[in-house]
Write a protein that holds these residues in place. Sequence first.
Motif, short mmCIF file in Angstrom:
data_model
loop_
_atom_site.label_atom_id
_atom_site.label_comp_id
_atom_site.label_asym_id
_atom_site.label_seq_id
_atom_site.Cartn_x
_atom_site.Cartn_y
_atom_site.Cartn_z
N VAL A 116 -17.70 -57.81 55.05
CA VAL A 116 -18.39 -57.18 54.13
C VAL A 116 -19.94 -58.03 54.04
N ARG A 117 -19.60 -59.38 53.94
CA ARG A 117 -20.53 -60.22 53.46
C ARG A 117 -21.43 -60.76 54.87
N ASP A 118 -20.61 -60.85 56.02
CA ASP A 118 -21.34 -61.79 57.14
C ASP A 118 -21.44 -60.81 58.29
N VAL A 119 -21.32 -59.69 58.38
CA VAL A 119 -21.68 -58.94 59.66
C VAL A 119 -22.88 -58.38 59.45
N ALA A 120 -23.99 -58.52 60.54
CA ALA A 120 -25.23 -58.09 60.46
C ALA A 120 -25.17 -56.78 61.01
N TRP A 121 -25.15 -55.72 60.05
CA TRP A 121 -25.02 -54.40 60.46
C TRP A 121 -26.40 -53.66 60.87
N GLY A 122 -27.50 -54.32 60.18
CA GLY A 122 -28.77 -53.80 60.36
C GLY A 122 -28.80 -52.49 59.67
N PRO A 123 -29.94 -51.60 60.06
CA PRO A 123 -29.91 -50.17 59.44
C PRO A 123 -28.78 -49.15 59.57
N LEU A 124 -28.27 -48.59 58.88
CA LEU A 124 -27.04 -47.40 59.00
C LEU A 124 -27.41 -46.35 58.27
N ASP A 125 -27.03 -45.20 58.75
CA ASP A 125 -27.03 -44.26 57.78
C ASP A 125 -25.62 -43.99 57.08
N TYR A 126 -24.50 -44.41 57.72
CA TYR A 126 -23.25 -44.29 57.30
C TYR A 126 -22.51 -45.54 57.84
N LEU A 127 -21.51 -46.32 56.96
CA LEU A 127 -20.79 -47.27 57.23
C LEU A 127 -19.23 -46.70 56.97
N VAL A 128 -18.54 -46.27 58.05
CA VAL A 128 -17.10 -45.66 58.00
C VAL A 128 -16.07 -46.99 57.82
N VAL A 129 -15.50 -47.17 56.85
CA VAL A 129 -14.26 -48.02 56.68
C VAL A 129 -12.99 -47.59 56.84
N ASP A 130 -12.18 -47.88 57.90
CA ASP A 130 -10.79 -47.50 58.22
C ASP A 130 -10.10 -48.44 57.64
N THR A 131 -9.35 -48.31 56.71
CA THR A 131 -8.43 -48.88 56.07
C THR A 131 -6.89 -48.91 56.36
N PRO A 132 -6.05 -49.84 56.01
CA PRO A 132 -4.74 -49.78 56.38
C PRO A 132 -3.95 -48.74 55.55
N PRO A 133 -2.80 -48.43 55.92
CA PRO A 133 -2.19 -47.40 55.03
C PRO A 133 -1.66 -47.70 53.81
N GLY A 134 -1.44 -47.05 52.56
CA GLY A 134 -1.08 -47.55 51.42
C GLY A 134 -2.09 -48.00 50.50
N THR A 135 -1.54 -48.59 49.63
CA THR A 135 -2.52 -49.10 48.44
C THR A 135 -2.19 -50.73 48.30
N SER A 136 -2.54 -51.40 49.66
CA SER A 136 -2.20 -52.87 49.27
C SER A 136 -3.26 -53.81 48.92
N ASP A 137 -2.98 -55.21 49.50
CA ASP A 137 -4.06 -55.95 49.00
C ASP A 137 -5.18 -55.93 49.58
N GLU A 138 -5.02 -55.40 50.97
CA GLU A 138 -6.51 -55.25 51.62
C GLU A 138 -7.31 -54.24 51.25
N HIS A 139 -6.80 -52.86 50.52
CA HIS A 139 -7.61 -52.07 49.79
C HIS A 139 -7.88 -52.39 48.56
N MET A 140 -7.40 -53.26 47.85
CA MET A 140 -8.07 -53.71 46.64
C MET A 140 -9.02 -54.76 46.96
N ALA A 141 -8.96 -55.60 48.08
CA ALA A 141 -10.04 -56.43 48.56
C ALA A 141 -11.29 -55.69 49.01
N THR A 142 -11.10 -54.51 49.72
CA THR A 142 -12.22 -53.85 50.32
C THR A 142 -13.00 -53.14 49.21
N VAL A 143 -12.22 -52.71 48.31
CA VAL A 143 -13.12 -52.02 47.03
C VAL A 143 -13.88 -52.90 46.38
N GLU A 144 -12.90 -54.16 46.03
CA GLU A 144 -13.78 -55.21 45.49
C GLU A 144 -15.03 -55.57 45.95
#
Length: 269
Positions: A116-144
């Motif tokens: 989230v912090r270090d990828v130089a996305w540049g101008p985008l209309d949409y960023l689609v985030v493909d998350t892992p299944p469930g409600t795990s640490d990765e989900h909470m980290a992504t949302v935070e």
Amino acid sequence: MTAEPGNLAGVGRILLVLSGKGGVGKSTVSAELALALRHAGKKVGILDADLCGPSIPRMLRAQGRAVHQCDGGWVPVFVDPEKSIALMSVGFLLEKPDEAVVWRGPKKSALIKQFVRDVAWGPLDYLVVDTPPGTSDEHMATVEALRPYSCLGALVVTTPQAVAVGDVRRELTFCRKAGLQVIGVVENMSGFVCPHCTECTNVFSTGGGEELARHAGVPFLGSVPLDPTLARSLEEGGDFIQDFPKSPAFPALSAIAQKILEQTATTLS
């Protein structure tokens, strides 16, 4: 909490693609949604946050590509010559394609925050985030990591049968607890259309996703049938939206993308 602009300053809207369980085709929906948005004239980024199952690079024929550094951080991989789809995945950071990501939660969370912090996305209309299944640490980290940024919404994917719908219902509970606005529900694998006679067989029951959306009070965006041409396109890394306009899944995916464009224009602003 106000976010520093950083590398997401040029991103218009962020869509988290979620599911309560594996095997419902969440990555398929993420990849095809990105292609459909591109064909609608939008510039799209995909953040493949499914660290243990990074399948998006193969689906978009980007396996084996290298990620480079610039002054702004990591440069994402551009899927097409026009650079209208940018992709970042842990798959680009592994030495071998079949290397397993055997990490504990804190290390996974740290990488997601770095994406989230270090990828130089540049101008985008949409960023689609493909998350892992469930409600795990990765989900909470992504949302935070993404919470400080405006225009953040969730797209929830299910299959029709009751077992899958029950798991996805818990995903909707996660969205409420996390304060995520749900853009809508997509029912994937909704019937199999025979390529020979075009008869539709409801392999996994039908209507579960629509019923779930009605009970949860969120929009139902549509159903995508099982389609052999879509499966083949994903295996080969093709552009399904461009290559198979007469397939059964094409109008479903196009209609879902159009609804998302309309929903996000009014609700994520």
